[in-house]
Motif scaffolding. Sequence first.
Motif, PDB file in Angstrom:
ATOM      1  N   SER A   1       0.834  -1.200   0.000  1.00  0.00           N
ATOM      2  CA  SER A   1       0.000   0.000   0.000  1.00  0.00           C
ATOM      3  C   SER A   1       0.865   1.244   0.000  1.00  0.00           C
ATOM      4  O   SER A   1       1.896   1.311   0.649  1.00  0.00           O
ATOM      5  CB  SER A   1      -0.903   0.003   1.236  1.00  0.00           C
TER       6      SER A   1
ATOM      7  N   ALA B   1       0.531   3.926   1.455  1.00  0.00           N
ATOM      8  CA  ALA B   1       0.706   4.566   2.759  1.00  0.00           C
ATOM      9  C   ALA B   1       0.921   3.553   3.872  1.00  0.00           C
ATOM     10  O   ALA B   1       0.894   3.901   5.034  1.00  0.00           O
ATOM     11  CB  ALA B   1      -0.498   5.458   3.071  1.00  0.00           C
TER      12      ALA B   1
ATOM     13  N   ALA C   1      -0.953   1.577   5.295  1.00  0.00           N
ATOM     14  CA  ALA C   1      -1.965   1.674   6.346  1.00  0.00           C
ATOM     15  C   ALA C   1      -2.350   0.313   6.882  1.00  0.00           C
ATOM     16  O   ALA C   1      -2.909   0.216   7.967  1.00  0.00           O
ATOM     17  CB  ALA C   1      -3.204   2.375   5.815  1.00  0.00           C
TER      18      ALA C   1
ATOM     19  N   TYR D   1      -0.422   4.998  12.953  1.00  0.00           N
ATOM     20  CA  TYR D   1       0.084   4.185  11.852  1.00  0.00           C
ATOM     21  C   TYR D   1       1.599   4.275  11.704  1.00  0.00           C
ATOM     22  O   TYR D   1       2.198   3.462  10.993  1.00  0.00           O
ATOM     23  CB  TYR D   1      -0.619   4.574  10.546  1.00  0.00           C
TER      24      TYR D   1
ATOM     25  N   ASN E   1      -5.768   9.758   9.137  1.00  0.00           N
ATOM     26  CA  ASN E   1      -5.866   8.490   9.842  1.00  0.00           C
ATOM     27  C   ASN E   1      -7.197   7.795   9.612  1.00  0.00           C
ATOM     28  O   ASN E   1      -7.263   6.564   9.553  1.00  0.00           O
ATOM     29  CB  ASN E   1      -5.623   8.690  11.338  1.00  0.00           C
TER      30      ASN E   1
ATOM     31  N   LYS F   1      -6.863   6.014   6.432  1.00  0.00           N
ATOM     32  CA  LYS F   1      -6.090   4.788   6.597  1.00  0.00           C
ATOM     33  C   LYS F   1      -6.919   3.705   7.287  1.00  0.00           C
ATOM     34  O   LYS F   1      -6.803   2.512   6.956  1.00  0.00           O
ATOM     35  CB  LYS F   1      -4.814   5.094   7.377  1.00  0.00           C
TER      36      LYS F   1
ATOM     37  N   ASP G   1      -9.043   2.133   4.685  1.00  0.00           N
ATOM     38  CA  ASP G   1      -8.314   1.163   3.870  1.00  0.00           C
ATOM     39  C   ASP G   1      -8.040  -0.120   4.640  1.00  0.00           C
ATOM     40  O   ASP G   1      -8.006  -1.212   4.067  1.00  0.00           O
ATOM     41  CB  ASP G   1      -7.009   1.762   3.347  1.00  0.00           C
ATOM     42  N   SER G   2      -7.868  -0.013   5.938  1.00  0.00           N
ATOM     43  CA  SER G   2      -7.743  -1.209   6.760  1.00  0.00           C
ATOM     44  C   SER G   2      -9.033  -2.021   6.743  1.00  0.00           C
ATOM     45  O   SER G   2      -9.007  -3.262   6.705  1.00  0.00           O
ATOM     46  CB  SER G   2      -7.384  -0.823   8.203  1.00  0.00           C
TER      47      SER G   2
ATOM     48  N   TYR H   1      -8.600   9.844   1.005  1.00  0.00           N
ATOM     49  CA  TYR H   1      -8.471   8.407   0.722  1.00  0.00           C
ATOM     50  C   TYR H   1      -7.973   8.194  -0.706  1.00  0.00           C
ATOM     51  O   TYR H   1      -7.054   7.400  -0.955  1.00  0.00           O
ATOM     52  CB  TYR H   1      -9.813   7.694   0.917  1.00  0.00           C
TER      53      TYR H   1
END
Length: 519
Positions: A30, A32, A34, A85, A210, A213, A216-217, A242
Motif C-alpha cells: 500500500s 501509505a 496503512a 500508523y 488516519n 487509513k 483502507d484497513s 483516501y
Amino acid sequence: MTYRTFLTALALAGLVAHPSLAGATADAGSSATANSGVSSVQWKSCPVYSDEVIRSLRVREEQIPAFRTLMKRLECGTVSVPLNYQDPSGRKIDIAVTRLAAADEAHRLGATAILPGGPGNSGYLDPILRVVLRNEEMAKLNERYDIIGFDPRGVGYSTKVDCPISPLGPQEPGALTEEAARKIYDAQLAANQKCGSSDPAFLGQLTTDNVAKDLDSVRTALGERTLNLLGFSWGTYLGMVYRSLFPEHTERAFLDSVAPPWTRIDEHAKDSAEAAERNFGRMAAWLARRDQTYGLGATARQVREEVSKLVRAYDKSPKAYTDLQRPIDGSAVADLARRNSTEWARAGKAMAELRKATGSTAPPTVKELLGAPMMGTPVPGAPETLNRTMNLAVACNEDSSRAGFDTAWRAYRKLVKRHPATGRSWGLPVMCPGWPLPVQQATLKRGSGSLVLAGHLYEFMSVYDWTLQTRRAIGGTVYTVADDVHVSTTRVPECAADVVRYFETGRIGRGCEGSAIPS
C-alpha cells in the motif's frame, strides 16, 4: 455547521461467510502502508433497537418494519487498527463496521463505502438510512453493491474518548459586545486547552488522514481489492484524502456537497457567510413575490431592508418568551433568514410573526422553528450520531488559522457589517484557540480515477466555489445541483437515479435540479 461545526454489536458470533472473504489476503505494498497489523473483521451480533430509538433516527413510522428487516440483513463487526500508523505494533483501537450485502449476488459489482459528514458523524447505520430507506431510486445501489458503513475513530461504536469538560455557557442575548466576545473566546481557549491535554496520545491521532487509513484497513479486512466511495459533506474531504493516499484501491467516487481542498476554519466561515447572504437574496425575492402573504416587502430590496431592520430591533430589545428556552434576539432572526429554500415559507411566516409579536408566549411558527434546543436529550439505547470531541479534535488538528482574539473580533465585525440579514447567525468565528496539539494537514493529489464532485449552486454549508477549487486541485467531473440544500442529491429521486447510474456504468450527466423551491 455540518462538516465543521461552530457547529451512529455489532450476523452471528464468529466469522460470517461472505463471497468477498473467500481466500482473502491483505494487499501488499500500500502506498501509505496503512494495513500493517490489520486484523480480519470480528463479526458480532448487531445492536437491537427499540421503536423509540428507531424513530429518533428519523425513520418514519411506516418505515420501521422495513428498518427491522434490513437490520436482519446487516452484518456488524469491528476491525482492529493501529492508533498511530507510524507505530503499527503499538496501541490498537477498534473501528466499527457494517455491511449490507448486494441483493443480486450473481451480478455483484463490488463494495461502496459511505463516508459520513462531520467530522464526528456516525456512519454505522448509513447502509440502511442513507441508501436503502432513502428512496426507491437510491435503494437500487444495494442491488449490485455491498454497502459498507463505519464509525470513524472517535465516534459511536468505534474506540473513542470524550473530553472531561462542560459545554460553553450560553451567550447573553442582544448584540455581541467586545467584552462578551472576549469572554466567549477565553472560555473556548480554556476548554480547548483542557480537552486537548486530557488524552493527547489519542486526540492527536484524530485526523482525516488516519480515518482514511482506517477505511483502507477495513477494505483489507473485508477482502476487497478496491472500494467505491459515496461521501457527504466532511466525507467528501475524507474521500479526497483516501483517493490521494490509495489511488490503486479507489474505484468510482461520488462526493456530495464538496468540502474545500484546504482546512482553514477562518476562511471556511468567511466563504460560508458570504454564500448565506447571497442566498438570502433569493429568499428575499421569493418573499417579495408573496408580499400579500408575508408582508415583508414588495421587492427583494424592501424585504432585505425589513429583515435587516428586524435583526437590529431584536438585538436592541431581545424578547424572552415563557415557552422558549432561548431568547429571541438578532441572531435568532438572522438564523431564520439563512434557512434553505425548503423552509422559506415557514421562515417567512416566523419573521412576519416577529414583526407584530406582543404576547408573553412565542408565536406558533417562531416556536416551531426556534423552540427546540439544538441538542435534545438522547433516547436511551440510541447510537451516537455525533461525537463533539472528535469533531473538535479533527477540526483543530487540521486548522492552521487558530485566530487570536483581535483577529477574530475584527473578522466578526466585518462579517456582521457586510451581511446585515444573516451575519448575526454565525457568532464569533473561532473554534480552535488554545488547542495544544500540532497542526497536521493531509496532502491532496490529483488522480486519474473516476471522480464526480456534486456542488450545490446556492448552498452555504458547502459553497459551490469550493467544488470548483477542488476540481482544480485534484481533478474530477463537476455535477451541478441547482438548489441550496446541503447533501440533497441522494434525497431527490431524480438525482439519486443519476448517482446509482454512475456507480453502475461510470457515466454521469451535468447535474440535476435538486430540491424543489416551494410554490
